[in-house]
Design a protein around this motif. Structure first.
Motif, mmCIF file in Angstrom:
data_model
loop_
_atom_site.group_PDB
_atom_site.id
_atom_site.type_symbol
_atom_site.label_atom_id
_atom_site.label_comp_id
_atom_site.label_asym_id
_atom_site.label_seq_id
_atom_site.Cartn_x
_atom_site.Cartn_y
_atom_site.Cartn_z
ATOM 1 N N ASP A 30 -12.793 3.348 6.312
ATOM 2 C CA ASP A 30 -12.735 4.624 5.597
ATOM 3 C C ASP A 30 -11.913 4.503 4.317
ATOM 4 N N GLU A 31 -10.754 3.808 4.405
ATOM 5 C CA GLU A 31 -9.945 3.601 3.201
ATOM 6 C C GLU A 31 -10.689 2.742 2.186
ATOM 7 N N ALA A 32 -11.331 1.679 2.654
ATOM 8 C CA ALA A 32 -12.082 0.803 1.752
ATOM 9 C C ALA A 32 -13.222 1.549 1.080
ATOM 10 N N GLY A 33 -13.743 2.593 1.756
ATOM 11 C CA GLY A 33 -14.825 3.382 1.181
ATOM 12 C C GLY A 33 -14.434 4.136 -0.075
ATOM 13 N N THR A 40 -11.159 3.015 -8.520
ATOM 14 C CA THR A 40 -11.989 2.024 -9.195
ATOM 15 C C THR A 40 -12.321 0.919 -8.196
ATOM 16 N N PRO A 41 -13.271 0.052 -8.501
ATOM 17 C CA PRO A 41 -13.618 -1.017 -7.552
ATOM 18 C C PRO A 41 -12.479 -1.976 -7.220
ATOM 19 N N VAL A 42 -11.378 -1.952 -8.015
ATOM 20 C CA VAL A 42 -10.245 -2.827 -7.685
ATOM 21 C C VAL A 42 -9.025 -2.035 -7.227
ATOM 22 N N GLY A 43 -9.165 -0.717 -7.030
ATOM 23 C CA GLY A 43 -8.120 0.036 -6.361
ATOM 24 C C GLY A 43 -7.303 1.005 -7.190
ATOM 25 N N ALA A 44 -7.541 1.109 -8.495
ATOM 26 C CA ALA A 44 -6.808 2.072 -9.317
ATOM 27 C C ALA A 44 -7.380 3.474 -9.131
ATOM 28 N N GLU A 45 -6.603 4.488 -9.483
ATOM 29 C CA GLU A 45 -7.119 5.855 -9.474
ATOM 30 C C GLU A 45 -8.104 6.018 -10.633
ATOM 31 N N PRO A 155 -7.304 -9.579 -3.307
ATOM 32 C CA PRO A 155 -7.180 -9.579 -1.845
ATOM 33 C C PRO A 155 -6.744 -8.230 -1.264
ATOM 34 N N PHE A 156 -5.930 -7.470 -2.020
ATOM 35 C CA PHE A 156 -5.339 -6.252 -1.446
ATOM 36 C C PHE A 156 -5.478 -5.076 -2.416
ATOM 37 N N PRO A 157 -6.684 -4.546 -2.593
ATOM 38 C CA PRO A 157 -6.881 -3.468 -3.570
ATOM 39 C C PRO A 157 -6.191 -2.161 -3.186
ATOM 40 N N ILE A 158 -5.877 -1.997 -1.900
ATOM 41 C CA ILE A 158 -5.133 -0.814 -1.437
ATOM 42 C C ILE A 158 -3.875 -1.338 -0.751
ATOM 43 N N PRO A 159 -2.851 -1.677 -1.534
ATOM 44 C CA PRO A 159 -1.695 -2.396 -0.978
ATOM 45 C C PRO A 159 -0.853 -1.543 -0.042
ATOM 46 N N THR A 360 18.699 -17.487 -8.890
ATOM 47 C CA THR A 360 19.507 -16.939 -9.973
ATOM 48 C C THR A 360 19.414 -15.423 -10.019
ATOM 49 N N PHE A 361 18.236 -14.890 -9.670
ATOM 50 C CA PHE A 361 18.047 -13.445 -9.663
ATOM 51 C C PHE A 361 18.248 -12.898 -8.250
ATOM 52 N N LYS A 362 19.236 -12.059 -8.100
ATOM 53 C CA LYS A 362 19.477 -11.426 -6.798
ATOM 54 C C LYS A 362 18.410 -10.371 -6.510
ATOM 55 N N LYS A 363 17.998 -9.683 -7.560
ATOM 56 C CA LYS A 363 16.973 -8.643 -7.415
ATOM 57 C C LYS A 363 16.032 -8.689 -8.601
ATOM 58 N N ARG A 364 14.750 -8.403 -8.324
ATOM 59 C CA ARG A 364 13.752 -8.304 -9.392
ATOM 60 C C ARG A 364 12.928 -7.045 -9.133
ATOM 61 N N VAL A 365 12.643 -6.332 -10.207
ATOM 62 C CA VAL A 365 11.781 -5.159 -10.110
ATOM 63 C C VAL A 365 10.564 -5.396 -10.990
ATOM 64 N N PHE A 366 9.387 -5.363 -10.357
ATOM 65 C CA PHE A 366 8.126 -5.667 -11.030
ATOM 66 C C PHE A 366 7.357 -4.384 -11.318
ATOM 67 N N TYR A 367 6.733 -4.332 -12.493
ATOM 68 C CA TYR A 367 5.886 -3.206 -12.901
ATOM 69 C C TYR A 367 4.475 -3.746 -13.112
ATOM 70 N N ILE A 368 3.542 -3.325 -12.256
ATOM 71 C CA ILE A 368 2.221 -3.959 -12.164
ATOM 72 C C ILE A 368 1.149 -2.931 -12.498
ATOM 73 N N ASP A 369 0.350 -3.223 -13.496
ATOM 74 C CA ASP A 369 -0.691 -2.314 -13.967
ATOM 75 C C ASP A 369 -1.703 -2.009 -12.873
ATOM 76 N N GLU A 370 -2.001 -0.719 -12.639
ATOM 77 C CA GLU A 370 -2.933 -0.354 -11.573
ATOM 78 C C GLU A 370 -4.362 -0.795 -11.878
ATOM 79 N N ASP A 371 -4.742 -0.855 -13.154
ATOM 80 C CA ASP A 371 -6.126 -1.180 -13.508
ATOM 81 C C ASP A 371 -6.417 -2.674 -13.491
#
Length: 453
Positions: A30-33, A40-45, A155-159, A360-371
């Motif tokens: 149902d979610e994959a539907g 979008t076909p790769v999971g963006a709104e 692999p994971f369009p709906i993470p 070296t990096f204790k923490k990383r924050v990633f910003y990943i484009d939905e499209d």
């Protein structure tokens, strides 16, 4: 025979193993539907946002030759900024800015961000769409470094977990093969720089429409990479060969290094993690190439959700051949009149160092484009929980193969006032996506022969 103590110990060991490598479930049919419908076909709104500052998805059509063409879109490229973010109005926009952009704006009166109309043109081939929908119900994540039962598409369009968007970035479609110039600059606080020229060849296994290599928990090699440094003279003739695999340690990435001083190619287990990339004088770690391409095992990954943020996008000007490096590289930061920023929805993923590991990096924050599933920015924190570095990738869309990438990428070093530019092609040729390679091209013996010619 097992006594109760031995049996208890065995059970505890199995439990620890299970905790160390959890298997994350696939999404329901149902979610994959939703893919291709509300998503979008790769999971963006598909839809835009409520106030129409982010439009609905309007995918670009395929056009252009596979070689000889810099990124371009005449309609987009002629636009003017709709507003500019500066130190003076930073409070008005701070909820839509990365910590790295906030630090640049607050630190330098000369820094600004020109924001343009938002365009959501990223598209992919139909084969990627079909495979992505199959992956949604078949692909699963074992631990953080072993995608299982995945083929060709994202692999994971709906993470559901923090590691999954990172793997979407790592396994994205980029064509079958590519040759590119990777020009690099360490820009000093006064704006001076020396150019390093690298030529890179890549063949894609997993994201190959012609011959896709599936990833399973037992095997799967998703790309092969070979770089040759051609300038400056002190670095010329250095080769790095990488076979990129899922997994960690000996079961994951395999790498080799050739240096003219040794005149032989050797295994290079240090081509990993926070070891400095060869020839960058410590300004780029190996796992910062392509914004992030390392193993995930040293961190705990948390999916923080989606946010509307101002990010570098449709950056054809900064990636094109009309901009010279001397015009791009300015003291403290890029020439702010050249980058293009737009408002987009991005997935935010936080990675925190695991107890018992180091980086070296204790923490990383990633910003990943939905499209596009491209990482567009990374806030990197040191062991004092202070912002140590900031990575910025300027997204362009290749209409000739229907694939996005980041050209160039920048790493700001806040402790020194220097910054590092990589993946720039402006004064050389654009990507050549028409190339093909022999079956033995990406082997250590082939590199050894090439290096002695």
């Amino acid at each position: 025979m097992y006594n109760k103590k031995n049996l208890l110990g065995a059970c505890l060991s199995l439990a620890l193993i299970a905790l160390a490598a959890p298997v994350h479930a696939k999404v329901s049919p149902d979610e994959a539907g939703q893919l291709g419908q509300t998503l979008t076909p790769v999971g963006a709104e598909k839809a835009g946002n409520k106030d129409n500052t982010i439009p609905a998805w309007e995918p670009g059509a395929k056009r252009g030759p596979l070689s000889g063409e810099f990124p371009n879109n005449p309609k987009i490229d002629g636009e003017k900024p709709i507003y500019t973010i500066t130190k003076a109005n930073i409070e008005q926009y701070k909820d839509k800015l990365t910590k790295g952009h906030l630090k640049l704006l607050s630190s330098y009166d000369t820094y600004k961000m020109n924001v343009y109309p938002t365009h959501r043109v990223v598209a992919f081939p139909d084969e990627i769409y079909a495979a992505t929908k199959e992956n949604a119900v078949n692909c699963e994540m074992i631990g953080t470094d072993n995608p299982n039962n995945c083929k060709l598409g994202f692999p994971f369009p709906i993470p559901k977990t923090g590691a999954e968007p990172i793997w979407n970035h790592k396994l994205k479609w980029r064509g079958e093969n590519a040759t590119r110039y990777n020009n690099q600059m360490i820009v000093q606080p006064d704006g001076q720089f020396q150019l390093t020229k690298i030529v890179e060849d890549v063949t894609f296994g997993y994201a190959s429409i012609k011959k896709p290599v599936p990833l399973t928990k037992e095997e799967g090699e998703f790309l092969k990479y070979l770089s040759k440094t051609v300038a400056p003279p002190r670095l010329a003739g250095t080769y790095i060969l990488v076979h990129e695999k899922a997994g960690t340690g000996a079961g994951g990435r395999q790498a080799w290094l050739y240096t003219p001083a040794l005149k032989r190619i050797r295994r290079a287990p240090t081509v990993c993690c926070d070891n400095p990339y060869e020839g960058t004088d410590g300004h780029q770690f190996y796992d910062q190439v392509d914004m992030f391409n390392g193993v995930l095992e040293r961190y705990d990954w948390k999916l923080l959700g989606k946010r509307e943020m101002v990010v570098p996008y449709n950056s054809n000007k900064i990636a094109g051949n009309k901009v010279k490096y001397k015009d791009l590289a300015k003291p403290k930061h890029l020439n702010p009149d050249i980058p293009r920023y737009e408002l987009h929805r991005v997935w935010v993923v936080e990675a925190n160092i695991r107890p018992g590991t180091s980086h070296t990096f204790k923490k990383r924050v990633f910003y990943i484009d939905e499209d596009s599933w491209n990482i567009l920015a990374v806030d990197d924190y040191d062991n004092r929980d202070e912002l140590y570095q900031f990575q910025e990738g300027h997204l362009v869309f290749a209409y000739n193969i229907l694939a996005p990438s980041t050209i160039p990428e920048v790493i700001y070093h806040f402790n020194s006032g220097r910054y590092f530019i990589t993946a720039a092609v402006n004064e050389d040729k654009p990507y050549d996506l028409s190339v093909s390679f022999s079956s033995d091209y990406f082997t250590s013996s082939s590199v050894q022969k090439s290096s002695t010619k």
